[in-house]
Design a protein around this motif. Structure first.
Motif, PDB file in Angstrom:
ATOM      1  N   ALA A  30     103.005  28.473  -0.911  1.00 40.23           N
ATOM      2  CA  ALA A  30     101.599  28.661  -0.535  1.00 40.23           C
ATOM      3  C   ALA A  30     101.467  28.652   0.983  1.00 40.23           C
ATOM      4  O   ALA A  30     102.028  27.783   1.660  1.00 40.23           O
ATOM      5  CB  ALA A  30     100.738  27.564  -1.142  1.00 40.23           C
ATOM      6  N   VAL A  31     100.756  29.625   1.504  1.00 37.17           N
ATOM      7  CA  VAL A  31     100.509  29.716   2.940  1.00 37.17           C
ATOM      8  C   VAL A  31      99.188  29.037   3.248  1.00 37.17           C
ATOM      9  O   VAL A  31      98.146  29.438   2.726  1.00 37.17           O
ATOM     10  CB  VAL A  31     100.465  31.182   3.414  1.00 37.17           C
ATOM     11  CG1 VAL A  31     100.155  31.250   4.903  1.00 37.17           C
ATOM     12  CG2 VAL A  31     101.787  31.866   3.098  1.00 37.17           C
ATOM     13  N   GLN A  32      99.223  27.998   4.032  1.00 32.45           N
ATOM     14  CA  GLN A  32      98.008  27.257   4.357  1.00 32.45           C
ATOM     15  C   GLN A  32      97.295  27.912   5.532  1.00 32.45           C
ATOM     16  O   GLN A  32      97.882  28.119   6.593  1.00 32.45           O
ATOM     17  CB  GLN A  32      98.343  25.806   4.701  1.00 32.45           C
ATOM     18  CG  GLN A  32      97.108  24.963   5.040  1.00 32.45           C
ATOM     19  CD  GLN A  32      97.472  23.516   5.306  1.00 32.45           C
ATOM     20  OE1 GLN A  32      98.626  23.129   5.149  1.00 32.45           O
ATOM     21  NE2 GLN A  32      96.495  22.729   5.702  1.00 32.45           N
ATOM     22  N   ILE A  33      96.028  28.246   5.329  1.00 34.92           N
ATOM     23  CA  ILE A  33      95.220  28.842   6.383  1.00 34.92           C
ATOM     24  C   ILE A  33      94.245  27.785   6.878  1.00 34.92           C
ATOM     25  O   ILE A  33      93.388  27.297   6.126  1.00 34.92           O
ATOM     26  CB  ILE A  33      94.447  30.071   5.873  1.00 34.92           C
ATOM     27  CG1 ILE A  33      95.440  31.126   5.365  1.00 34.92           C
ATOM     28  CG2 ILE A  33      93.555  30.652   6.958  1.00 34.92           C
ATOM     29  CD1 ILE A  33      94.769  32.335   4.746  1.00 34.92           C
ATOM     30  N   ASP A  34      94.375  27.404   8.129  1.00 42.22           N
ATOM     31  CA  ASP A  34      93.518  26.369   8.676  1.00 42.22           C
ATOM     32  C   ASP A  34      92.102  26.908   8.860  1.00 42.22           C
ATOM     33  O   ASP A  34      91.891  28.024   9.332  1.00 42.22           O
ATOM     34  CB  ASP A  34      94.062  25.898  10.027  1.00 42.22           C
ATOM     35  CG  ASP A  34      95.393  25.187   9.882  1.00 42.22           C
ATOM     36  OD1 ASP A  34      95.622  24.605   8.807  1.00 42.22           O
ATOM     37  OD2 ASP A  34      96.200  25.224  10.829  1.00 42.22           O
ATOM     38  N   ALA A  35      91.102  26.114   8.471  1.00 40.24           N
ATOM     39  CA  ALA A  35      89.703  26.492   8.654  1.00 40.24           C
ATOM     40  C   ALA A  35      89.361  26.469  10.134  1.00 40.24           C
ATOM     41  O   ALA A  35      89.918  25.694  10.913  1.00 40.24           O
ATOM     42  CB  ALA A  35      88.800  25.538   7.878  1.00 40.24           C
TER      43      ALA A  35
END
Length: 241
Positions: A30-35
């Motif tokens: 899973a690629v975490q996309i920072d808010a």
């Protein structure tokens, strides 16, 4: 012969089992996309349009006196700077200052008890030079969107002078210049196109307060006051650090 065949089958079965165990299914990572975070400092430029009123009053008796009611409309351009912090519940609090150059001015006739007794011969010209503010802001972060409210102190620098036949009145004491202090409040919305570039649209109302002034032309009555306010709609773009 049978023993040989059984041994061979056992080897094949064991090898197949080990080979099956060796096959590891790859699980997608899973690629975490920072808010996006609104926390930080920013500098911006803005432009827009403002409309307001410039009201002069010189009472003779309660409810009756000289008045002049100008409409101050025009374009504005300026800059702003601020800092803000986003909390874990998406509330964003900050402070901001701004200053605008304006080109609004107007000449309104002097009225006596609501009537122009001079047929437009005498008037009051008012020109706003600049306005500014120092405000607090509160917004709600919705990722890259943020609606907000703002309010605080407002400042205005302006010049007013009596006109006779469209020219400055040739008498002493016909003009005044003020830098007044009042309040301002408004609403707006911002959108972060990138992590650094933020666009905004804003509406604000500013009341720059009642000022005690004095002119001998057209009257030297005591109790003269001047009231200035403005409605401003602006668009801006800022760089967030």
């Amino acid at each position: 012969m049978k023993k040989f065949l059984l041994a061979t089958a056992a080897v094949l079965i064991t090898s197949t089992a080990y080979a099956a165990d060796a096959i590891v299914e790859e699980v997608p990572v899973a690629v975490q996309i920072d808010a996006f975070s609104w926390t930080g400092f920013y500098l911006g430029i803005k432009g827009g349009y403002g409309w307001g009123s410039a009201d002069y009053t010189a009472p003779i008796v309660p409810g009756i006196g000289y008045t002049s009611e100008g409409d101050i409309d025009g374009f504005l351009i300026g800059g702003y700077a601020g800092a803000q912090y986003q909390f874990s519940n998406n509330l964003v609090l900050g402070a901001e200052i701004d200053i605008d150059y304006r080109n609004g001015d107007d000449t309104a006739p002097f009225l006596l008890a609501g009537v122009d007794p001079y047929s437009g011969l005498y008037g009051l010209n008012t020109e706003i030079n600049w306005t500014g503010s120092a405000r607090l802001r509160a917004g709600y972060a919705m990722d890259r969107w943020m609606p907000y409210v703002t309010g605080g102190f407002a400042f205005a620098d302006y010049d007013s002078q009596s006109l006779l036949g469209g020219s400055p009145a040739p008498v002493p004491g016909y003009a005044f210049s003020e830098t007044s202090v009042g309040w301002t409040a408004g609403v707006g919305a911002e959108y972060a196109f990138t992590d650094n570039v933020i666009f905004r649209a804003e509406y604000r109302y500013s009341d720059f307060g009642d000022q005690d002034v004095f002119m001998v032309f057209p009257t030297n009555l005591p109790g003269q006051t001047f009231d200035l306010d403005s409605h401003d709609v602006t668009l801006g773009v800022s760089w967030k650090f």
